[in-house]
Design an enzyme around this catalytic site. Structure first.
Site, PDB file in Angstrom:
ATOM      1  N   THR A 170      -2.804  -6.820  -2.161  1.00  0.00           N
ATOM      2  CA  THR A 170      -3.206  -7.708  -1.073  1.00  0.00           C
ATOM      3  C   THR A 170      -3.889  -8.970  -1.567  1.00  0.00           C
ATOM      4  OG1 THR A 170      -3.414  -5.835   0.407  1.00  0.00           O
ATOM      5  CG2 THR A 170      -4.592  -7.801   1.024  1.00  0.00           C
ATOM      6  N   THR A 178      -5.287  -2.148  -3.575  1.00  0.00           N
ATOM      7  CA  THR A 178      -6.476  -1.289  -3.535  1.00  0.00           C
ATOM      8  C   THR A 178      -6.147   0.195  -3.380  1.00  0.00           C
ATOM      9  OG1 THR A 178      -6.662  -1.716  -1.174  1.00  0.00           O
ATOM     10  CG2 THR A 178      -7.987  -3.083  -2.648  1.00  0.00           C
ATOM     11  N   ASP A 179      -4.947   0.508  -2.847  1.00  0.00           N
ATOM     12  CA  ASP A 179      -4.651   1.915  -2.550  1.00  0.00           C
ATOM     13  C   ASP A 179      -4.807   2.802  -3.777  1.00  0.00           C
ATOM     14  OD1 ASP A 179      -4.133   1.251   0.026  1.00  0.00           O
ATOM     15  OD2 ASP A 179      -2.139   2.181   0.097  1.00  0.00           O
ATOM     16  N   LYS A 212     -11.701   4.745  -3.473  1.00  0.00           N
ATOM     17  CA  LYS A 212     -11.543   4.038  -2.202  1.00  0.00           C
ATOM     18  C   LYS A 212     -11.925   5.010  -1.104  1.00  0.00           C
ATOM     19  CE  LYS A 212      -8.271   1.213   0.450  1.00  0.00           C
ATOM     20  NZ  LYS A 212      -6.909   0.675   0.546  1.00  0.00           N
TER      21      LYS A 212
END
Lengths: 609, 414
Positions: free
Chosen positions: B84, B160-161, B237
């Site tokens: 992202t 980020t996942d 996360k």
């Protein structure tokens, strides 16, 4: 003024909050909150980004001249979507239905596949830096004389608390935006069309009411002028005045342009550092300024100070531009000496920038970065004066004046909201949409069906109580009783300080139903409502205030009163009915319907005569 | 009726719809409609037979000039993998996709060039759910090469996942004397409120700081006030969408970068710059699986991992699975699979000596994963099995802190 001759063209955009259960892109309620009830605060920075076509919007760029930190208040009725911490939910179908209903009411055609867009807004009023908006329908019209270009569904922005602090309760409330073509030719016509569209909106019965729930933006141009969009006119009564003042402003700017051209005016885009000249000045602002720049506007003398709206000059427009850099304003020699600046200082400044008497000198005072930015903005605005009227977005000031906000935004401010899927509008859904009765038609119907006069019919149809009135009538309540209670009684109680907001629709309907059942005299309605608003249940309230009186007891009472006043009755005949009514009513204190008493009295009087 | 089959994105068109005649730009076809951007900026989906092409799209996008840099500033390498932080709208499909080059990142975050002198390398442009162990290895090699050729810090832009998986994997494969900073963003770069600018600036500052280990730098709170520096083997996360989704588990963050001052504060426990020489140990055995136990789980699920070299179990509480599952795990261990127990509690240490179930697991040959996060244990097991297949050595390495991924003591006060 002959507005047709000067080529006035005006259009309006009306933004109306919808009274939906949930917000447009999340499941929070659409309620406004007191800032004292906030349960969270955070802050962010925003910056302009490129559209999907790789351009940066000029209006957004203008807002970027200063780095600003925006603070936000959150509530137990807002969520991570308002915080820009969660992707949006699908577009609220209830809001879509209301918007499409309005489209159908104006004869517009729905867009078969509605795409949600992001409209770049980086003044802090949207946590995301954009406002979500979707074009829902095209090409309608209103009988007041304007074509409807588009109907859009948008999310409401956050409410500014003060400065760069915003409250998130309002963010995301659905708005319908109705945009007309520039079809209006006089200030009065603009107001008429706005009023008509307002009526249309309220006819749905599904829009929010009250201050701030509807806002008009007005687009105005005159021949030789330019398109200007004026944001946020809240009062309908001001619309025509806003139009008149904008026309005047454009005419003055055109006249100024002509004179500037005749004088051979030019802008000397070199700034002179005149900080040293004000070392001992009595002007508090200049004295504490780290840097003072002077700017020579050749041939502008007298024109910068010329009034273009009541109390506003070309200099005010330049100051509006300069303020985008964070300065408080500007000084110009058309208004000096004043504000603690002496004639000697003005002379010294003129000399420092080699200004002739026909020139105007503008001063900006701030830190170097801000002052240079502001000087550039003044140059920009001065150059625009040579062209006449710049295309601008402007904001409303008091009494109908306007101030510069930002350039008119272009298409570059819109790019797709990729987190929301397009919404289809199937033909069958559209065909099945119910079109509500217009409030104006409703008023005519009330007059015809209930025999109300025109004023009452209109007042009732346009009031917020209209929905409840129709429910009451459908429940078998007499129209006059319902209308009097809803329009007069409740208002009077409120004026007396009764907490009428505690009266639910159901409570009011119960009280009225009791009157119709004969369990309560209509005269007791105000007192009973007062008691119910105070927390009593209906049964107790009715018992205490107006214990039912048996027909036999009433007959005895009436007979006694007539007998006690035999002389009076005999001398006045049937003319004694009115005065005796008052006496009986006082005794029974609203426990019996006046008509029942009148019938009994008539009978007793007739018997005596 | 017009032939619109040949329409290209960007072509100028006229729409005759609803009694109007509007100019616009053809964007794409979607849901059976032609999507047109009107001059007002709005996109609408209308029947294709309502539009007529008037002019072809203007030629290719303008060529962007290279971003000027200051060579006197510290040298930092940006390795981009996508995600992202480097996303842009694909206006053909309307979806957000990763297609920024590392150079585009410098353009998108202009402040970066005031912090360091950057060189960039584009390793991949993928969303991080498409990451593969082979790409972790390529990433470790690329970072190693950049350090060897003089980078004083390395920034890895990443979705980020699965960022914490990559950060952990690189932590094991690489010995680094300089900061290796993983950074991403939770809100796409195309929005004015994106966290990519602040995260990118803080990551750059961390990359020239005194740190000497692999870390993740992301928002520490929902406000734009500071980023946290998390150890690459201790970060997870913990939220699907918030800016401050990343959290250090089992230890306090290594430090913070304040914004906008960019002041870096490091904790005493953070490994400092220059502590070690660069070294690469890039062997991984990717025949390692991970399974989350749940009540009622069919033990046959575990049979599916037969033939795997390693399996990480995310057990309940102190590190438990049902009796039925224990038998299957015992069978796996007998057949040569290294089985490591971790906890779905995420916080706290596995201890299989308290209850019978735990003792049975130990008897079955299951290795206690101490206070390691399940994903970290999995990447570590891949790395350990890439070095040795001796069961005792595997057990020792899994229970020894190699890159600060586990602690001998469980800290209080977190």
């Amino acid at each position: 003024m002959d507005y047709k001759a000067i080529g006035l063209k005006a259009g309006i955009e009306i933004h109306q909050q919808l009274d939906t259960r949930e917000k447009l892109f999340c499941h929070c309620p659409t309620v406004l909150r007191d800032v004292l009830d906030r349960n969270g605060e955070f802050f962010r920075y925003l910056r302009a980004t490129e559209s999907e076509l790789g351009e940066i919007d000029r209006a957004a760029e203008e807002e970027m001249k200063q780095v600003r930190q925006f603070a936000y208040y959150a509530y137990d009725t807002t969520c991570l979507v308002e915080n820009d911490e969660e992707p949006p939910a699908p577009l609220n179908p209830e809001a879509m239905e209301i918007c499409l209903t309005l489209a159908k009411m104006t004869g517009a055609t729905p867009v078969p596949s509605v795409h949600v867009m992001r409209k770049l807004v980086i003044d802090g009023s949207n946590t995301s830096g954009f406002q979500r908006t979707a074009l829902v329908a095209l090409g309608g019209s209103v009988p007041a004389g304007a074509r409807i270009e588009t109907l859009c569904l948008e999310e409401e922005a956050a409410q500014r608390v003060e400065g760069d602090v915003f409250s998130l309760d309002r963010l995301g409330i659905p708005l319908v935006e109705i945009t007309t073509a520039p079809d209006m030719r006089t200030p009065e016509q603009v107001r008429e069309v706005a009023a008509y569209i307002g009526m249309l909106l309220r006819s749905t019965g599904r829009v929010k009411r009250g201050l701030g729930t509807i806002r008009q933006d007005i687009n105005i141009s005159i021949a030789g002028g330019a398109r200007v969009e004026i944001k946020g006119v809240q009062e309908l009564d001001l619309i025509d005045e806003v139009v008149r003042r904008e026309v005047a402003r454009q005419q003055h700017l055109i006249a100024i342009r002509d004179e500037l051209r005749a004088r051979g005016a030019a802008i000397h885009a070199v700034y002179f550092d005149v900080t040293g000249l004000f070392a001992a000045t009595k002007s508090a602002i200049l004295k504490k300024a780290p840097l003072i720049l002077a700017l020579r506007l050749i041939g502008f003398a007298g024109l910068v100070g010329r009034e273009i709206q009541p109390g506003r000059r070309l200099g005010s427009e330049m100051a509006d531009y300069a303020k985008k850099c964070g300065v408080g304003g500007i000084f110009h020699t058309d208004e000096l000496p004043a504000y603690g600046v002496t004639a000697e200082e003005v002379e010294a400044v003129r000399e420092a920038c080699h200004a002739d008497p026909g020139d105007c000198v503008v001063l900006v005072a701030a830190s170097r970065k801000k002052a240079e930015c502001a000087a550039q903005q003044v140059v920009r605005r001065a150059l625009l004066a040579l062209d006449g009227v710049p295309e601008e977005t402007r904001k409303m000031l008091e009494e109908g004046n306007t101030a510069y906000m930002r350039p008119l935004p272009g298409a570059a401010r819109m790019y797709p909201e990729t987190d929301v899927l397009p919404v289809a509008v199937p033909q069958a859904y559209w065909d099945g949409l119910f079109v509500p009765e217009l409030l104006s038609s409703k008023a005519e119907r009330f007059a015809a069906e209930y025999g109300f006069d025109d004023q009452l019919s209109r007042q009732l149809a346009f009031s917020e109580q209209c929905v409840l009135f129709e429910r009451a009538v459908a429940d078998g309540i007499r129209p006059m009783l319902a209308s009097r209670t809803l329009l007069a009684t409740i208002r009077e109680l409120k004026r007396d300080g009764v907490a009428v907001e505690r009266l639910t629709d159901a409570m009011i309907l119960q009280v009225l139903a009791r009157v119709e059942d004969g369990g309560l005299a209509k005269e007791a309605v105000p007192d009973v409502l007062r008691a119910v608003a105070g927390g009593k249940d209906l049964e107790t309230a009715a018992e205490e205030i107006a214990p039912p009186i048996a027909v036999d007891d009433l007959a005895v009472l009436v007979r006694r009163i007539v007998a006690e006043r035999e002389d009076f009755v005999k001398s006045r005949g049937m003319g004694s009915l009115g005065p005796l009514m008052g006496v009986v009513m006082k005794e029974v204190r609203g426990r019996v319907d006046g008509k029942v008493i009148a019938d009994l009295l008539k009978r007793e009087i007739a018997a005596m005569l | 009726m017009t032939d619109t089959a040949g329409l290209q994105s960007g072509d100028q068109v006229r729409c005759r719809y609803a009694g109007t005649d509007l100019a616009g730009t053809f964007i794409t076809r979607r849901d059976g409609y032609a999507v047109v951007k009107l001059e007002s900026g709005y996109n609408i989906g209308i029947p294709e037979d309502a539009i007529t092409a008037t002019a072809a799209a203007s030629a290719a996008a303008p060529v962007m000039p290279p971003v000027p840099q200051n060579p006197d500033l510290p040298s930092v390498a940006i390795i981009s993998t996508g995600g992202t932080i480097a996303s842009r709208i694909d206006y053909r499909t309307g979806a957000v996709t990763s297609q920024f080059s590392a150079d585009d990142i410098l353009r998108a975050i202009p402040g970066l060039t005031g912090i360091a002198s950057f060189r960039s390398r584009q390793l991949a442009t993928i969303l991080s759910e498409n990451m593969q162990p082979a790409l972790w290895q390529e990433l470790a090699r690329a970072i190693h090469a950049e350090i060897r050729s003089g980078a004083g810090g390395v920034i890895v832009t990443h979705g980020t996942d699965t960022m914490s998986y990559s950060a952990a994997a690189v932590s094991f494969m690489l010995e680094t004397p300089v900061p290796v900073v993983f950074v991403g963003s939770q809100r796409s770069a195309d929005r004015p409120s994106s966290d990519n600018v602040m995260n990118g600036m803080c990551a750059a500052q961390a990359a020239i700081s005194d740190l000497g280990e692999v870390c993740v730098v992301m928002h520490a709170s929902t406000s734009d006030d500071r980023c946290a520096i998390h150890r690459g083997t201790r970060v997870r996360k913990m939220h699907t969408s918030r800016r401050d989704a990343f959290a250090s588990i089992g230890m306090a963050p290594l430090g913070t970068v304040a914004y906008p001052s960019l002041d870096v504060t490091l904790s005493p426990g953070a490994v400092r710059r220059g502590t070690t020489e660069p070294a690469l140990h890039d062997a991984l055995d990717d025949r390692v699986g991970m399974v989350t136990f749940y009540p009622g789980m069919d033990p046959a699920v575990i049979d599916g991992f037969a033939g795997y070299q390693g399996l990480v179990v995310s057990g309940t509480g102190l590190g438990h699975v049902s009796a039925g599952c224990i038998r299957q795990l015992a069978a796996l261990v007998r057949d040569g699979t290294a089985v490591v127990m971790t906890s779905q509690c995420l916080n706290g240490r596995v201890c299989d000596r308290v209850y019978d179930t735990g003792r049975d697991l130990l008897a079955a040959g299951v290795i206690e994963g101490e206070d390691m996060l399940p994903e970290v244990a999995m990447t570590k097991l891949m790395w350990v099995l890439g070095r040795t297949d001796d069961p005792d050595e595997v057990r020792d390495l899994m229970r020894t802190s190699l890159r600060g991924e586990l602690g001998r003591c469980s800290a209080h006060g977190l």
